[in-house]
Design a protein around this motif. Structure first.
Motif, short mmCIF file in Angstrom:
data_model
loop_
_atom_site.label_atom_id
_atom_site.label_comp_id
_atom_site.label_asym_id
_atom_site.label_seq_id
_atom_site.Cartn_x
_atom_site.Cartn_y
_atom_site.Cartn_z
N ASP A 132 53.75 -40.40 -41.59
CA ASP A 132 52.68 -41.16 -40.94
C ASP A 132 52.16 -40.47 -39.68
N GLY A 133 52.16 -39.15 -39.68
CA GLY A 133 51.63 -38.40 -38.55
C GLY A 133 52.56 -38.28 -37.36
N GLY A 134 53.77 -38.85 -37.44
CA GLY A 134 54.70 -38.79 -36.33
C GLY A 134 55.92 -37.95 -36.63
N ASP A 135 56.58 -37.46 -35.60
CA ASP A 135 57.81 -36.67 -35.72
C ASP A 135 58.93 -37.44 -35.05
N HIS A 136 60.03 -37.66 -35.77
CA HIS A 136 61.11 -38.50 -35.28
C HIS A 136 62.43 -37.73 -35.37
N ARG A 137 63.07 -37.50 -34.23
CA ARG A 137 64.29 -36.69 -34.22
C ARG A 137 65.52 -37.56 -34.46
N ILE A 138 66.40 -37.10 -35.35
CA ILE A 138 67.71 -37.70 -35.56
C ILE A 138 68.70 -36.85 -34.79
#
Length: 389
Positions: A80-86
């Motif tokens: 969805d256009g976002g970057d999410h770090r684990i």
């Protein structure tokens, strides 16, 4: 010829098993169909779980790994256009290391030859007999001479297309996926430190690396894709679209390799037939999304080395009798995790709007729930050896 353990296959599983057995005073001979140059250049996986790295350190095989490997404390999920770090370090206190499978193989071959190990490359026409109680491996050596190797046990570490599993009829559990990966190695320095897994309406993409100078990237494509039909420019354009995120730049460069890899899950039960023990890809295949293939092989041979040592040195058969069940508990956990990652990140041809919403809901939950993120992190970095859940 006579040895205690005949090992078919000089990949990470067979070579590490030979090394572990030698440390316990158990003789082995490793037979490999390909040349040494081929197996040392064969590009495969590049993510080492934390328990894999710890084992290689424990048995004296991590000098170059510690010097050249690339430790990672997390991964990114893009959608969805976002970057999410684990954040693995925060969630579970450990991480993974990027170090190519071919580099592990080089280290293992060098160590075995240094220690006097018996490695035989370019063998052919391998046969297996007497597996019930007195195994005999027949083969033609690199000089064209027919040989027989008598042993107490055989380790089938010869991969999915090897002969070992074909000598009996285990129950096969199999799932084909309706997509494949178009993978490239590029002479281009990575522009970010950690792996990024992207779920895009046009399909999955993975941003990875092999060294400070080489990137490894993948695109989801149909299973019948011809790699040659994709020009370099088309590949880079598609990667740019699917991996797009604020602040991210894609460093392009000349391609070193381009290939298509099919996606499937396979498990053979049991992993033992008489005195034959399967390990690694000979017993199970996972889709590459979860980075489990080589790590499962290494976990297998750690169990097998201990079991064979107890059997051959003390006559204790409890470990070899439990080998299959012990390994399969870990195998099925890794199969589930790999299936889950694959299903969450890929866009199937039959994905309808309802299924797409469910997929995005799972992704949002994974990156916003600490419990869900911890579960991903725990499985990705690897359960401690001995924990076969």
């Amino acid at each position: 010829m006579r040895t205690q353990v005949g090992i078919i296959g000089a990949g990470p599983a067979g070579l590490l098993l030979s090394h572990l057995l030698a440390r316990a005073g158990i003789d082995s001979v490793v037979l490999e169909a390909r040349s040494r140059d081929y197996v040392e250049r064969r590009v495969r996986a590049g993510v080492l779980e934390h328990p894999t790295v710890e084992l290689l350190r424990e048995v004296g095989l991590a000098e170059r790994l510690d010097r050249e490997g690339m430790p990672h404390d997390g991964i990114s999920l893009r959608f969805d256009g976002g970057d999410h770090r684990i954040d693995f370090a925060d969630l579970v206190g450990r991480g993974i290391t990027v170090y190519g499978q071919q580099e592990v193989v080089k280290d293992l071959i060098a160590a075995r030859l240094r220690d006097g190990g018996d490695l035989r490359f370019e063998v052919s026409d391998v046969t297996l007999d007497g597996l019930a109680d007195a195994p005999v491996i027949g083969f033609t050596d690199a000089d064209g001479q027919r040989q027989e190797l008598r042993c107490d046990a055989v380790a089938g570490c010869d991969g999915f297309h090897g002969i070992s599993r074909g000598t009996f009829e285990p129950q096969m559990f199999d799932r084909e996926y309706p997509y494949a990966w178009l993978g490239i190695l590029a002479k281009a320095a990575p522009t970010q430190h950690e792996l990024a897994y992207a779920n895009h309406p046009r399909g999955f993409a993975l941003y990875s690396m092999r060294s400070p100078e080489i990137t490894r990237l993948y695109l989801q494509v149909p299973p019948d894709t011809d790699a040659g039909a994709w020009s370099d420019a088309r590949i880079w354009d598609e990667l740019g679209v699917r991996l797009a995120a604020d602040g991210f730049t894609l460093n392009e460069g000349p391609l070193i390799e381009k290939s298509v890899t099919g996606m499937r899950s396979v498990v053979a039960e049991p992993m033992r037939h008489g005195r034959l023990f399967l390990a690694g890809d000979a017993a199970h295949i996972v889709p590459p999304t979860g980075a489990k293939g080589m790590n499962l092989a290494i976990a297998d041979v750690r169990v097998l080395a201990e079991a064979l040592t107890d059997y051959l040195r003390r006559g204790d058969e409890s470990g070899v009798d439990a080998y299959s069940d012990t390994c399969l508990r870990r195998v099925w956990r890794a199969e589930h995790f790999s299936w889950w990652m694959t299903s969450m990140l890929h866009v199937s041809p039959d994905t309808d709007p309802f299924a797409r919403r469910l997929q995005l809901s799972q992704l949002h939950y994974t990156v916003t729930s600490r419990a869900a993120a911890t579960s991903l992190a725990e499985n990705y970095v690897g359960l401690p050896h001995g924990e076969n859940r």
